[in-house]
Design an enzyme around this catalytic site. Structure first.
Site, PDB file in Angstrom:
ATOM      1  N   SER A  94       0.823  -1.181  -0.055  1.00 51.06           N
ATOM      2  CA  SER A  94      -0.073  -0.087  -0.196  1.00 51.06           C
ATOM      3  C   SER A  94       0.816   1.265   0.084  1.00 51.06           C
ATOM      4  CB  SER A  94      -1.006   0.104   1.294  1.00 51.06           C
ATOM      5  OG  SER A  94      -0.123   0.310   2.479  1.00 51.06           O
ATOM      6  N   ASP A  95       0.280   2.408  -0.418  1.00 51.57           N
ATOM      7  CA  ASP A  95       1.006   3.705  -0.387  1.00 51.57           C
ATOM      8  C   ASP A  95       0.682   3.952   1.228  1.00 51.57           C
ATOM      9  OD1 ASP A  95       2.143   6.209  -0.642  1.00 51.57           O
ATOM     10  OD2 ASP A  95       1.037   6.668  -2.175  1.00 51.57           O
ATOM     11  N   TRP A  96       1.527   4.780   1.545  1.00 48.85           N
ATOM     12  CA  TRP A  96       1.477   4.753   3.140  1.00 48.85           C
ATOM     13  C   TRP A  96       0.233   5.380   3.764  1.00 48.85           C
ATOM     14  CZ3 TRP A  96       5.121   2.037   1.469  1.00 48.85           C
ATOM     15  CH2 TRP A  96       6.306   1.833   2.362  1.00 48.85           C
ATOM     16  N   ALA A 114      -2.415   4.038   3.219  1.00 43.86           N
ATOM     17  CA  ALA A 114      -3.653   3.849   2.038  1.00 43.86           C
ATOM     18  C   ALA A 114      -4.598   2.893   2.382  1.00 43.86           C
ATOM     19  CB  ALA A 114      -3.061   3.973   0.785  1.00 43.86           C
TER      20      ALA A 114
END
Length: 815
Positions: free
Chosen positions: A231-233, A235
């Site tokens: 995941s993006d941080w 997200a």
């Protein structure tokens, strides 16, 4: 051992390790244990895996002022080289940097498209074209992974702007999604990327971290991707949805929705344990590839890694080969040093170069060569003078230079005892992640930035605090401020990316040293995000006087070099642009200088397109992007003809904002509709742009002599064969571009699209022949699957989409 045998050994070891884990251990492996790392599992011989931001440099996982990072030019610059081999070199260097810093996975490259020039992260992406983006990205990924370091291709998918990026739902039809936005990811996955990062945004009603159709069905099943999806941080927002939606790893530890909740979901039957097992396999496979799983040889043995590279040299080479000579009236460039007596350099950014964009791409290099410093060093026998002219910076630059020395930082506990001390080159303290080794984060109470200023001029100087938090500022032992510096209504993430500023006028005397101490009181639990600086501005004249002085200096010079550009408040992660106009009075500076000196060269220091109302008034325009740490060295080499300005624009530069086909970056009722379909960038332009896609001049001339189309190659694509001659007097580098479109106009398809390109370096008078396979996708559309459209197609051999030199046709039939 063969690659197949190594894979077999790794997969067998992965299955053994998986079989030795209970459910809690499996789930623990799928979430960050802190901001940047995954946990070690000693019971299966698994070490902790470390990730780091790194599109243009490897920052590492914490603050290490004694371990600076190489800062390469921005991704737009790398794409402007149109050279996948050079992108591979950039990747090799960054992989080398990652290994030096103990990093196993680089959170890069960013391969979202330049849908709109207003996109705030435009500089961190490559191009408006999916083919160019895919080829540059594939070269970059290959280079990094040749060092045995993983990559995460991001942000999957349609994260093409920043406004409401955490919540926006992008609505895009399937054809457009496949032909444009998915295409670079598909190309790079086929090249062997080990990781993909899921974006914050949603696509067609599903948040990307929960998008089973794109993550599981398309990426993993249809494309055969065997790596991991992270995941993006912050997200990931759900337990069951993200687990069943194809996501493999949630980062960071803060806000993690998995952990005990995911264990409970498995036991409740809401998530199958087989789903967890498949995620763990992918994490273990990554760990095996980077050498973290006992008993499994890494994908790249130490002896097979590329030879070491010299970071500054790579940074300089990429910069010079990315610079685009956009205009060169009367062939004012290259400059002949023997004909120069006096050169004036203007613009605040000439002395304070913008070398990178704001946000997660930021790193701190050991040195930065400004345009002014580079030209001064390259012209020892020429009088090089500086006139600031116009200053677009809304905030004071961090104190640095000979008049600020020494500069240091001390981390202290509640008793005032020093936990860590470091010397700094610039009065900035900034980190995302860990404290320096050996520092107990629970003990850190204050951060003390100390600096001694020996003023060069007397008068009223400006000092500033640029940061987020509670600070004390003391000058010569006298406290002049104590209190908060932040907007109470501002979101913390936004505050970290775009901090507040407080200014303080202070009278200083030339040559009389004064000690300045800026202290931040660190909030409990906030040691992982620290960013503040001590700003300084010398006494300066009013803006009108500065413009007058620049014009006078230019009138008395053999050539005037004006450096203009953007600031961190204009181009950064976290927000989109609202205008393409240069900030401040920089347009007026160019106009005034050009009126005073007909030999005016404008250097545009921005990562993305800007407007140029003065374009026809100046002799030459050089687009230098965000050029990295060797900015000034590369600029001097190009301006003086020691290097060719080899770049071509990877995205269209507009003459007027209203001419841009796509501007919308602001969602309506939570959605952002890509109503333009496939017609973005040059595919959608109707008006004449300022600099068309692929445009770029050089220091020699070219004749395109012949173009023929040969039968399909082994991959099923026809091959364009182009003969061209360097008709000038200098060795030159040319980017041969091939565009393909249906001969009979089709309103549902672009008139033409980039179908292939290559670069050649040719001696004066030499003729060369190049072979360029034409991408099969240029004759296909997505209609539930890739479908070839039969008919006659026109091929254009060009020096840019608007500079066609030769045409030919070929016919496509379907079996």
């Amino acid at each position: 051992m063969t690659a197949t045998a190594t894979t077999s050994v790794a997969e067998a070891a992965i299955e053994r390790a998986l079989g030795a884990l209970d459910l809690e251990s499996k789930v623990r492996l799928l979430s960050g244990q802190d901001w940047w790392t995954l946990p070690a599992l000693p019971q299966i011989g698994l070490a902790s895996l470390v990730m780091s931001d790194g599109p243009i440099g490897v920052r590492g996982i914490g603050w290490r002022p004694d371990d600076p990072s190489v800062a390469l030019p921005s991704p737009t610059a790398l794409a402007a080289t149109w050279d996948p081999v050079l992108a591979r070199t950039a990747g090799r260097l960054l992989g080398q940097e990652a290994r030096r810093k103990g990093v196993h996975v680089l959170l890069a490259p960013t391969v979202n498209l330049h849908r709109s020039p207003l996109g705030g992260r435009h500089f961190e992406c490559y191009s408006e074209d999916p083919l160019l983006t895919g080829e540059i990205g594939a070269g970059y990924v290959t280079g990094v992974q040749e060092q045995g370091v993983g990559t995460t291709v991001k942000h999957f998918v349609a994260n093409d702007s920043e406004t409401d990026r955490f919540t926006v739902d992008v609505r895009v039809d399937e054809r457009t999604l496949h032909e444009l936005y998915l295409a670079p990811f598909e190309r790079i996955v086929a090249a062997g990327a080990w990781g993909v990062m899921a974006a914050y945004n949603g696509v067609n009603g599903f948040t990307m971290t929960e998008h089973s159709g794109l993550q599981h069905d398309l990426l993993k099943r249809d494309w055969g991707f065997d790596g991991f999806i992270v995941s993006d941080w912050t997200a990931a927002r759900s337990t069951v949805g993200a687990a069943n939606g194809g996501l493999d790893v949630v980062m960071p530890a803060h806000g993690d929705p998995w952990g005990a909740d995911l264990v409970a979901a498995v036991r409740a039957g809401n998530v199958a344990e087989e789903v967890i097992d498949e995620k763990v396999r992918r994490v273990l496979r990554l760990a095996a590839r980077v050498g973290l799983l006992d008993g499994v040889p890494p994908a790249v043995e130490p002896g097979d890694r590329p030879a070491p590279l010299h970071g500054p040299n790579v940074a300089r080479d990429i910069a010079s080969r990315s610079f685009v000579l956009a205009r060169n009236a009367d062939q004012v460039l290259p400059l002949d040093p023997t004909e120069l007596r006096r050169v004036v350099v203007c613009g605040a950014l000439a002395d304070d170069a913008r070398i990178l964009g704001g946000g997660s791409a930021q790193v701190t290099p050991a040195r930065v060569v400004s345009p002014l410093a580079g030209l001064t060093a390259a012209l020892p026998d020429v009088e090089v003078t500086y006139a600031i002219g116009a200053d677009p910076r809304p905030k004071l630059p961090a104190a640095t230079g000979e008049q600020w020395s020494p500069i240091g930082a001390t981390l202290r506990d509640a008793d005032g005892e020093a936990l860590y001390q470091a010397e700094l080159g610039t009065a900035t303290v900034r980190w995302m992640g860990d404290l320096p080794p050996g520092v107990d984060q629970t003990a850190l109470t204050t951060i003390e930035l100390t600096a001694r200023c020996t003023p060069r001029v007397s008068g009223e100087h400006q000092l500033s605090i640029n940061g987020f938090g509670v600070f004390t500022l003391a000058v010569a032992g006298t406290e002049i401020f104590d209190g908060p510096v932040f907007d109470e209504d501002q979101d913390f993430t936004v505050a970290f990316l775009s901090p507040s500023e407080r200014r303080f006028p202070i009278t200083l005397a030339e040559g009389e040293p004064v000690d300045v101490v800026l202290t931040q009181r660190v909030p409990e639990g906030m040691t992982g995000f620290v960013g503040f600086s001590l700003g300084h501005l010398e006494p300066t004249a009013d803006p009108d006087t500065l413009l007058d002085a620049a014009a006078r200096a230019a009138a008395d010079a053999d050539v005037a070099v004006v450096v203009v550009g953007t600031t961190e408040e204009v181009e950064s992660e976290g927000f989109d642009r609202t205008t393409l106009a240069l900030p401040g009075r920089q347009d007026e500076l160019v106009t005034r200088v050009a009126a005073a000196n007909p030999r005016t060269v404008v250097v545009v220091n921005s990562g993305s397109p800007v407007l140029m109302p003065w374009v026809d008034q100046v002799s030459a325009i050089l687009l230098t992007w965000f050029p990295g740490q060797e900015a000034g060295t590369a600029l001097a080499e190009v301006l003086l003809g020691m290097a060719e300005p080899g770049g071509r624009v990877p995205t269209t530069w507009p003459r007027r904002l209203e001419d841009v086909p796509v501007l919308s970056t602001t969602p309506t009722d939570g959605t952002l509709s890509y109503d333009e379909g496939v017609f973005i960038g040059y595919r959608g332009w109707r008006a004449e742009p300022l600099f068309p896609f692929g445009h770029g001049l050089g220091y020699t001339t070219w004749a395109y002599e012949s173009l023929r189309i040969e039968a399909a190659d082994d991959a099923g694509a026809p091959v364009a064969v182009v003969e061209l001659c360097n008709t000038g007097t200098r060795t030159g580098r040319e980017v041969v571009q091939l565009y393909v479109g249906p001969t009979e106009p089709d309103p549902e398809r672009p008139t033409r699209q980039l179908a292939g390109f290559t670069t050649v370096t040719v001696e004066p008078g030499e003729t060369v022949s190049v072979r360029v396979p034409l991408a099969a996708r240029a004759t296909q559309i997505w209609a539930g699957q890739w479908r070839t459209v039969p008919g006659r197609y026109t091929v254009q051999a060009a020096r840019g989409v608007a500079d066609v030199r030769l045409t030919a046709t070929f016919d496509v039939t379907t079996n």
